[in-house]
Motif scaffolding. Structure first.
Motif, PDB file in Angstrom:
ATOM      1  N   PRO A  56       0.843  -1.196   0.000  1.00  0.00           N
ATOM      2  CA  PRO A  56       0.000   0.000   0.000  1.00  0.00           C
ATOM      3  C   PRO A  56       0.883   1.252   0.000  1.00  0.00           C
ATOM      4  CG  PRO A  56       0.100  -0.945   2.206  1.00  0.00           C
ATOM      5  CD  PRO A  56       0.859  -1.870   1.301  1.00  0.00           C
ATOM      6  N   GLY A  57       0.770   2.090  -1.001  1.00  0.00           N
ATOM      7  CA  GLY A  57       1.686   3.223  -1.108  1.00  0.00           C
ATOM      8  C   GLY A  57       1.058   4.599  -1.124  1.00  0.00           C
ATOM      9  N   VAL A  58      -0.218   4.701  -1.493  1.00  0.00           N
ATOM     10  CA  VAL A  58      -0.800   6.032  -1.663  1.00  0.00           C
ATOM     11  C   VAL A  58      -2.197   6.081  -1.039  1.00  0.00           C
ATOM     12  CG1 VAL A  58      -1.683   5.528  -3.990  1.00  0.00           C
ATOM     13  CG2 VAL A  58      -1.251   7.879  -3.324  1.00  0.00           C
ATOM     14  N   GLY A  59      -2.412   7.082  -0.198  1.00  0.00           N
ATOM     15  CA  GLY A  59      -3.706   7.214   0.464  1.00  0.00           C
ATOM     16  C   GLY A  59      -3.916   8.611   0.988  1.00  0.00           C
ATOM     17  N   ILE A  60      -5.087   8.844   1.510  1.00  0.00           N
ATOM     18  CA  ILE A  60      -5.394  10.155   2.083  1.00  0.00           C
ATOM     19  C   ILE A  60      -4.683  10.312   3.421  1.00  0.00           C
ATOM     20  CG2 ILE A  60      -7.256  11.594   2.999  1.00  0.00           C
ATOM     21  CD1 ILE A  60      -9.013  10.396   0.761  1.00  0.00           C
ATOM     22  N   ARG A  61      -4.656   9.248   4.207  1.00  0.00           N
ATOM     23  CA  ARG A  61      -3.930   9.239   5.488  1.00  0.00           C
ATOM     24  C   ARG A  61      -2.744   8.299   5.362  1.00  0.00           C
ATOM     25  NH1 ARG A  61      -9.110   8.842   6.510  1.00  0.00           N
ATOM     26  NH2 ARG A  61     -10.173  10.514   7.588  1.00  0.00           N
ATOM     27  N   SER A  62      -1.715   8.543   6.147  1.00  0.00           N
ATOM     28  CA  SER A  62      -0.496   7.733   6.032  1.00  0.00           C
ATOM     29  C   SER A  62      -0.558   6.402   6.783  1.00  0.00           C
ATOM     30  CB  SER A  62       0.715   8.536   6.511  1.00  0.00           C
ATOM     31  OG  SER A  62       0.599   8.840   7.885  1.00  0.00           O
ATOM     32  N   GLU A  63      -1.532   6.210   7.680  1.00  0.00           N
ATOM     33  CA  GLU A  63      -1.600   4.980   8.467  1.00  0.00           C
ATOM     34  C   GLU A  63      -1.643   3.751   7.566  1.00  0.00           C
ATOM     35  OE1 GLU A  63      -3.932   7.389   8.850  1.00  0.00           O
ATOM     36  OE2 GLU A  63      -3.767   8.121  10.903  1.00  0.00           O
ATOM     37  N   PRO A  85       6.165  12.448   9.506  1.00  0.00           N
ATOM     38  CA  PRO A  85       5.505  11.240   9.004  1.00  0.00           C
ATOM     39  C   PRO A  85       6.237  10.753   7.751  1.00  0.00           C
ATOM     40  CG  PRO A  85       4.218  13.197   8.474  1.00  0.00           C
ATOM     41  CD  PRO A  85       5.366  13.646   9.338  1.00  0.00           C
ATOM     42  N   ILE A  86       5.907   9.549   7.313  1.00  0.00           N
ATOM     43  CA  ILE A  86       6.558   9.029   6.116  1.00  0.00           C
ATOM     44  C   ILE A  86       6.264   9.912   4.913  1.00  0.00           C
ATOM     45  CG2 ILE A  86       6.584   6.605   6.871  1.00  0.00           C
ATOM     46  CD1 ILE A  86       4.153   6.172   4.966  1.00  0.00           C
ATOM     47  N   SER A  87       7.190   9.919   3.962  1.00  0.00           N
ATOM     48  CA  SER A  87       6.934  10.513   2.653  1.00  0.00           C
ATOM     49  C   SER A  87       6.216   9.437   1.849  1.00  0.00           C
ATOM     50  CB  SER A  87       8.245  10.889   1.960  1.00  0.00           C
ATOM     51  OG  SER A  87       8.896  11.935   2.638  1.00  0.00           O
ATOM     52  N   GLN A  88       4.985   9.719   1.456  1.00  0.00           N
ATOM     53  CA  GLN A  88       4.199   8.727   0.728  1.00  0.00           C
ATOM     54  C   GLN A  88       4.786   8.468  -0.647  1.00  0.00           C
ATOM     55  OE1 GLN A  88      -0.054   8.963   0.436  1.00  0.00           O
ATOM     56  NE2 GLN A  88      -0.258   9.904   2.457  1.00  0.00           N
ATOM     57  N   LEU A  89       4.524   7.273  -1.140  1.00  0.00           N
ATOM     58  CA  LEU A  89       4.869   6.929  -2.510  1.00  0.00           C
ATOM     59  C   LEU A  89       3.783   7.503  -3.416  1.00  0.00           C
ATOM     60  CD1 LEU A  89       5.857   3.205  -1.825  1.00  0.00           C
ATOM     61  CD2 LEU A  89       7.302   5.260  -1.716  1.00  0.00           C
ATOM     62  N   LEU A  90       4.012   7.516  -4.708  1.00  0.00           N
ATOM     63  CA  LEU A  90       3.026   8.069  -5.631  1.00  0.00           C
ATOM     64  C   LEU A  90       2.072   7.008  -6.167  1.00  0.00           C
ATOM     65  CD1 LEU A  90       5.281  10.560  -7.587  1.00  0.00           C
ATOM     66  CD2 LEU A  90       3.739  11.019  -5.672  1.00  0.00           C
ATOM     67  N   THR A  91       2.320   5.759  -5.768  1.00  0.00           N
ATOM     68  CA  THR A  91       1.507   4.646  -6.244  1.00  0.00           C
ATOM     69  C   THR A  91       1.646   3.474  -5.282  1.00  0.00           C
ATOM     70  OG1 THR A  91       1.087   3.211  -8.168  1.00  0.00           O
ATOM     71  CG2 THR A  91       3.381   3.722  -7.681  1.00  0.00           C
ATOM     72  N   ASP A  92       0.738   2.530  -5.343  1.00  0.00           N
ATOM     73  CA  ASP A  92       0.961   1.260  -4.664  1.00  0.00           C
ATOM     74  C   ASP A  92       2.056   0.539  -5.455  1.00  0.00           C
ATOM     75  OD1 ASP A  92      -1.111   2.030  -3.029  1.00  0.00           O
ATOM     76  OD2 ASP A  92      -2.545   0.577  -3.803  1.00  0.00           O
ATOM     77  N   VAL A  93       2.762  -0.384  -4.800  1.00  0.00           N
ATOM     78  CA  VAL A  93       3.908  -1.022  -5.444  1.00  0.00           C
ATOM     79  C   VAL A  93       3.596  -2.492  -5.715  1.00  0.00           C
ATOM     80  CG1 VAL A  93       6.388  -1.442  -5.334  1.00  0.00           C
ATOM     81  CG2 VAL A  93       5.427   0.565  -4.183  1.00  0.00           C
ATOM     82  N   ALA A  94       3.586  -2.845  -6.984  1.00  0.00           N
ATOM     83  CA  ALA A  94       3.285  -4.215  -7.396  1.00  0.00           C
ATOM     84  C   ALA A  94       4.392  -5.167  -6.942  1.00  0.00           C
ATOM     85  CB  ALA A  94       3.141  -4.271  -8.923  1.00  0.00           C
ATOM     86  N   PRO A  95       4.080  -6.450  -6.802  1.00  0.00           N
ATOM     87  CA  PRO A  95       5.106  -7.436  -6.466  1.00  0.00           C
ATOM     88  C   PRO A  95       6.240  -7.411  -7.494  1.00  0.00           C
ATOM     89  CG  PRO A  95       2.919  -8.419  -6.312  1.00  0.00           C
ATOM     90  CD  PRO A  95       2.755  -7.057  -6.924  1.00  0.00           C
ATOM     91  N   GLN A  96       7.469  -7.522  -6.997  1.00  0.00           N
ATOM     92  CA  GLN A  96       8.679  -7.584  -7.828  1.00  0.00           C
ATOM     93  C   GLN A  96       8.910  -6.311  -8.655  1.00  0.00           C
ATOM     94  OE1 GLN A  96      10.772 -10.161  -7.343  1.00  0.00           O
ATOM     95  NE2 GLN A  96       9.267 -10.908  -5.876  1.00  0.00           N
ATOM     96  N   ALA A  97       8.290  -5.193  -8.275  1.00  0.00           N
ATOM     97  CA  ALA A  97       8.414  -3.949  -9.042  1.00  0.00           C
ATOM     98  C   ALA A  97       9.455  -3.021  -8.428  1.00  0.00           C
ATOM     99  CB  ALA A  97       7.062  -3.242  -9.112  1.00  0.00           C
ATOM    100  N   GLU A  98      10.064  -2.211  -9.290  1.00  0.00           N
ATOM    101  CA  GLU A  98      10.939  -1.113  -8.874  1.00  0.00           C
ATOM    102  C   GLU A  98      10.229   0.187  -9.208  1.00  0.00           C
ATOM    103  OE1 GLU A  98      14.843  -1.176 -10.601  1.00  0.00           O
ATOM    104  OE2 GLU A  98      15.143  -3.281 -10.079  1.00  0.00           O
ATOM    105  N   ILE A  99      10.324   1.154  -8.287  1.00  0.00           N
ATOM    106  CA  ILE A  99       9.727   2.467  -8.561  1.00  0.00           C
ATOM    107  C   ILE A  99      10.667   3.575  -8.093  1.00  0.00           C
ATOM    108  CG2 ILE A  99       7.359   1.590  -8.361  1.00  0.00           C
ATOM    109  CD1 ILE A  99       7.224   3.293  -5.707  1.00  0.00           C
ATOM    110  N   GLU A 100      10.469   4.748  -8.666  1.00  0.00           N
ATOM    111  CA  GLU A 100      11.125   5.966  -8.220  1.00  0.00           C
ATOM    112  C   GLU A 100      10.237   6.599  -7.166  1.00  0.00           C
ATOM    113  OE1 GLU A 100      14.114   7.162  -9.171  1.00  0.00           O
ATOM    114  OE2 GLU A 100      14.423   5.559 -10.625  1.00  0.00           O
ATOM    115  N   ALA A 101      10.846   7.076  -6.103  1.00  0.00           N
ATOM    116  CA  ALA A 101      10.120   7.749  -5.030  1.00  0.00           C
ATOM    117  C   ALA A 101      10.996   8.910  -4.557  1.00  0.00           C
ATOM    118  CB  ALA A 101       9.839   6.768  -3.894  1.00  0.00           C
ATOM    119  N   ALA A 102      10.611   9.535  -3.456  1.00  0.00           N
ATOM    120  CA  ALA A 102      11.412  10.623  -2.895  1.00  0.00           C
ATOM    121  C   ALA A 102      11.111  10.748  -1.412  1.00  0.00           C
ATOM    122  CB  ALA A 102      11.120  11.939  -3.603  1.00  0.00           C
TER     123      ALA A 102
END
Length: 145
Positions: A56-63, A85-102
């Protein structure tokens, strides 16, 4: 307000089982030097989900979301508390996937010297990070004039 049990993309935000907590921080683009100016800086990070579970990477609340946080370790080895709080990702992360975040980082509140920036990949609400990486950053004083 009630905690949301799903992300904006529909992934459950429940604590990840141990087998789903396999991941890596592949790289961070941290600067070699920073001035101690109280100005937030965006640090690009590349992460990988090595599990067979969707994170789970993106939501209205960080919980319950998986995201990035950081702390500074002083030249003498004292670690700062993690306040933001955590810096949220821009998307949920699929299994075995690589993503750019910040991760958004403030310079440490201390004197000049070589500090260590520790960036952690973790699920909000869980104490143990999924992965972490450290980089030395020289905190430099104001220019002499």
């Amino acid at each position: 307000m009630a905690r949301s049990d799903r992300t904006l993309e529909g992934t459950p935000t429940a604590p990840l089982p141990e087998g789903c907590r396999r991941g890596r921080i592949l790289s961070i683009d941290a600067p070699e030097r920073l001035r101690p100016i109280p100005l937030a800086r965006r640090i690009p990070v590349r992460i990988r989900n090595d599990s067979e579970c969707r994170w789970p990477g993106v939501g209205i609340r960080s919980e319950g979301l998986v995201g990035l946080d950081y702390r500074w370790i002083s030249p003498s080895g004292v670690a700062s508390p993690i306040l933001d709080p955590i810096s949220q990702l821009l998307t949920d992360v699929a299994p075995q996937a690589e993503i750019e975040a910040a991760v958004v980082v403030q310079p440490p509140a201390g004197g000049p010297g070589t500090w260590t920036l520790e960036v952690r990949l973790r699920q909000e609400g869980e104490a143990q990070p999924i992965a972490s990486i450290e980089r030395p950053v020289e905190i430099v004083g104001p220019p002499h004039g």
